[in-house]
Design a protein around this motif. Structure first.
Motif, mmCIF file in Angstrom:
data_model
loop_
_atom_site.group_PDB
_atom_site.id
_atom_site.type_symbol
_atom_site.label_atom_id
_atom_site.label_comp_id
_atom_site.label_asym_id
_atom_site.label_seq_id
_atom_site.Cartn_x
_atom_site.Cartn_y
_atom_site.Cartn_z
ATOM 1 N N ARG A 71 -20.295 -16.229 -7.045
ATOM 2 C CA ARG A 71 -19.370 -15.138 -6.718
ATOM 3 C C ARG A 71 -19.925 -13.787 -7.186
ATOM 4 N NH1 ARG A 71 -16.250 -18.113 -10.494
ATOM 5 N NH2 ARG A 71 -16.502 -17.322 -12.618
ATOM 6 N N ASP A 72 -20.873 -13.799 -8.130
ATOM 7 C CA ASP A 72 -21.468 -12.554 -8.628
ATOM 8 C C ASP A 72 -22.792 -12.228 -7.938
ATOM 9 O OD1 ASP A 72 -19.404 -12.403 -10.542
ATOM 10 O OD2 ASP A 72 -20.486 -13.757 -11.870
ATOM 11 N N LEU A 73 -23.148 -13.007 -6.920
ATOM 12 C CA LEU A 73 -24.470 -12.837 -6.305
ATOM 13 C C LEU A 73 -24.358 -12.513 -4.825
ATOM 14 C CD1 LEU A 73 -26.183 -15.939 -7.957
ATOM 15 C CD2 LEU A 73 -26.753 -13.542 -8.425
ATOM 16 N N PRO A 74 -25.384 -11.860 -4.247
ATOM 17 C CA PRO A 74 -25.395 -11.602 -2.805
ATOM 18 C C PRO A 74 -25.648 -12.896 -2.010
ATOM 19 C CG PRO A 74 -27.459 -10.866 -3.809
ATOM 20 C CD PRO A 74 -26.561 -11.306 -4.930
ATOM 21 N N ASP A 75 -25.655 -12.803 -0.681
ATOM 22 C CA ASP A 75 -25.800 -14.000 0.155
ATOM 23 C C ASP A 75 -27.196 -14.604 0.099
ATOM 24 O OD1 ASP A 75 -23.187 -13.912 0.902
ATOM 25 O OD2 ASP A 75 -23.546 -12.693 2.689
ATOM 26 N N LYS A 76 -28.156 -13.777 -0.330
ATOM 27 C CA LYS A 76 -29.525 -14.287 -0.411
ATOM 28 C C LYS A 76 -29.961 -14.266 -1.870
ATOM 29 C CE LYS A 76 -33.799 -13.666 2.157
ATOM 30 N NZ LYS A 76 -34.491 -12.843 3.155
ATOM 31 N N VAL A 77 -30.341 -15.421 -2.375
ATOM 32 C CA VAL A 77 -30.683 -15.519 -3.799
ATOM 33 C C VAL A 77 -32.073 -16.116 -3.958
ATOM 34 C CG1 VAL A 77 -30.023 -16.546 -6.019
ATOM 35 C CG2 VAL A 77 -28.254 -15.835 -4.415
ATOM 36 N N ARG A 78 -32.870 -15.452 -4.792
ATOM 37 C CA ARG A 78 -34.219 -15.946 -5.040
ATOM 38 C C ARG A 78 -34.248 -16.665 -6.388
ATOM 39 N NH1 ARG A 78 -39.987 -13.114 -3.809
ATOM 40 N NH2 ARG A 78 -39.436 -13.733 -1.704
ATOM 41 N N VAL A 79 -34.694 -17.901 -6.385
ATOM 42 C CA VAL A 79 -34.751 -18.695 -7.615
ATOM 43 C C VAL A 79 -36.209 -18.990 -7.963
ATOM 44 C CG1 VAL A 79 -33.969 -20.814 -8.761
ATOM 45 C CG2 VAL A 79 -32.553 -19.774 -6.977
ATOM 46 N N GLU A 80 -36.613 -18.577 -9.162
ATOM 47 C CA GLU A 80 -37.991 -18.810 -9.603
ATOM 48 C C GLU A 80 -37.978 -19.447 -10.987
ATOM 49 O OE1 GLU A 80 -40.448 -15.012 -8.937
ATOM 50 O OE2 GLU A 80 -38.387 -14.419 -8.496
ATOM 51 N N PRO A 81 -39.087 -20.096 -11.351
ATOM 52 C CA PRO A 81 -39.156 -20.612 -12.729
ATOM 53 C C PRO A 81 -39.210 -19.448 -13.718
ATOM 54 C CG PRO A 81 -41.203 -21.041 -11.525
ATOM 55 C CD PRO A 81 -40.256 -20.452 -10.549
ATOM 56 N N LEU A 82 -38.849 -19.683 -14.973
ATOM 57 C CA LEU A 82 -38.834 -18.629 -15.984
ATOM 58 C C LEU A 82 -40.172 -17.895 -16.033
ATOM 59 C CD1 LEU A 82 -36.995 -20.190 -19.060
ATOM 60 C CD2 LEU A 82 -36.145 -18.422 -17.517
ATOM 61 N N GLU A 83 -40.106 -16.568 -16.040
ATOM 62 C CA GLU A 83 -41.311 -15.738 -16.143
ATOM 63 C C GLU A 83 -42.021 -15.992 -17.460
ATOM 64 O OE1 GLU A 83 -42.581 -13.422 -14.119
ATOM 65 O OE2 GLU A 83 -40.969 -12.621 -12.864
ATOM 66 N N ASN A 84 -43.253 -15.598 -17.514
ATOM 67 C CA ASN A 84 -44.066 -15.622 -18.744
ATOM 68 C C ASN A 84 -44.458 -17.020 -19.211
ATOM 69 O OD1 ASN A 84 -43.671 -12.877 -18.670
ATOM 70 N ND2 ASN A 84 -42.112 -12.854 -20.252
#
Lengths: 245, 132
Positions: free
Chosen positions: A82-95
């Protein structure tokens, strides 16, 4: 309950096939009260069984589902659609190096957590009745630092760790601070050698991102700044007493 | 099954463009350039004063009053206010938390104490400078 269609762009990496990570898009029919972790579980169960990721409790306790959501490191069980737009990018934790898909290699930080000696160190023998007493006021001095669940979201937010991972980093340093502040502990000076060393607190330039992303309000940046002050005080104490302190 | 972890590179020169949080941090750190500049300016002013002649000192003062310098000083003041005073005062409770009994003093009071000390010190400096 209302449904909402979300497009999830998920980073994929198969060490046996891929030379570099790439993005795969999934269309996920979400319930309005879902967290991103629910959407990822939906993919795993209904769309693509090959997707790898870590999760366990779904209630902000285990600390294993940390990922980058639209570039922001957070627990996926705590990030609601509910707090996100319709397109969400999911990546593994940076660093962190990517082991596979959304799974990162955590060995480095696991080793760092041990380096700071996160246990009660005593010089005097234990009390005669074999029980350490502690007032509530003494407990409240360090209680917030016991809340860390080692999700390592703070390491993903820390540019100092990203640029040079010899830095001990936010979670391990606040864990050290937790024991330094504990009234039962006597290992502060023993830990100082590690904490005030080159890769310790002085590598932190107080970006403060670790505290902003921390899902448990541990405030690692505060712990590190307080240790800098302690370290500086100790340095001058030793200088002024001719190195005997 | 072979392990072959992939390391994502982080640019040494443009990493701070990644998000707004890092940009604000860099803006705060850039105040060091102004600090450096004002250090040189002070040395320059002292040299003019040590020159002995009223003319060298007066020409230094005049150089600071031309419109470009006035605009620069005004810019520096605002920049310092935002990225030095406000930014550091906001962070102060992290470095110096206060606890009475079981209760931690709310951040607001620690930040407010800083502003009060700042106002008193500023007034003292204005008084020294003969402004009032």
């Amino acid at each position: 309950m209302n449904q909402r269609i979300l497009e999830l762009e998920v980073m994929r990496y198969d060490p046996e096939k891929d030379t570099r990570p790439w993005f795969q898009s999934y269309t996920v029919p979400c319930e309005s009260d879902w967290a991103i972790l629910d959407a990822i579980n939906y993919i795993k169960e209904n769309l693509d069984t090959t997707l790898s990721y870590r999760w366990s409790c779904h209630m902000m306790v285990c600390g294993s589902c940390g990922m980058m959501i639209n570039g922001e490191p957070s627990l996926t069980c705590k990030t609601f659609i509910r707090d996100l737009p319709d397109k969400v990018r999911v990546e593994p934790l940076e660093n962190f190096p990517i082991e596979r898909d959304l799974v990162v290699v955590l060995d480095d930080v696991m080793q760092k957590l041990q380096v700071v000696q996160p246990y009660i160190i005593r010089k005097d023998p234990p009390p005669a009745d074999q029980e350490y007493t502690q007032s509530r006021a003494a407990l409240h001095k360090f209680k917030q630092y016991t809340m860390c669940i080692n999700c390592l979201v703070c390491y993903a937010a820390c540019p100092q760790y990203g640029l040079d991972n010899s830095f001990i980093g936010p979670a391990a340093l606040s864990l050290a601070h937790r024991y330094n502040l504990d009234s039962r502990d006597q290992g502060k000076s023993q830990r100082l050698d590690i904490l005030a060393d080159h890769d310790g607190v002085w590598d932190c330039s107080f970006v403060g991102a670790c505290s902003e992303v921390c899902p448990k309000d541990v405030d690692p940046a505060a712990a590190i700044q307080q240790m800098k002050i302690e370290g500086a005080k100790e340095f001058w104490k030793q200088k002024l007493s001719g190195g005997k302190s | 099954m072979s392990r072959r972890p992939y390391v994502r590179p982080m640019s040494k020169t443009t990493w701070y463009m990644r998000n707004g949080r890092y940009k604000v941090y860099m803006m705060r750190e850039m105040t060091c350039l102004l600090v450096g500049f004002y250090s040189f300016l002070t040395i320059f002013g002292l040299a003019a004063l040590a020159g002995g002649s009223a003319q060298s000192w007066n020409s230094f003062l005049a150089s600071q009053q031309n419109p470009t310098m006035v605009i620069f000083h005004a810019f520096s003041l605002i920049y310092f206010l935002i990225y030095q005073t406000f930014a550091w005062f906001e962070l102060a409770p992290k470095a110096m938390p206060l606890q009475f009994g079981e209760k931690r003093v709310a951040d607001f009071y620690i930040v407010a104490a800083h502003y009060i000390a700042w106002a008193i010190l500023s007034a003292f400096i204005f008084w020294l400078a003969g402004v009032f």
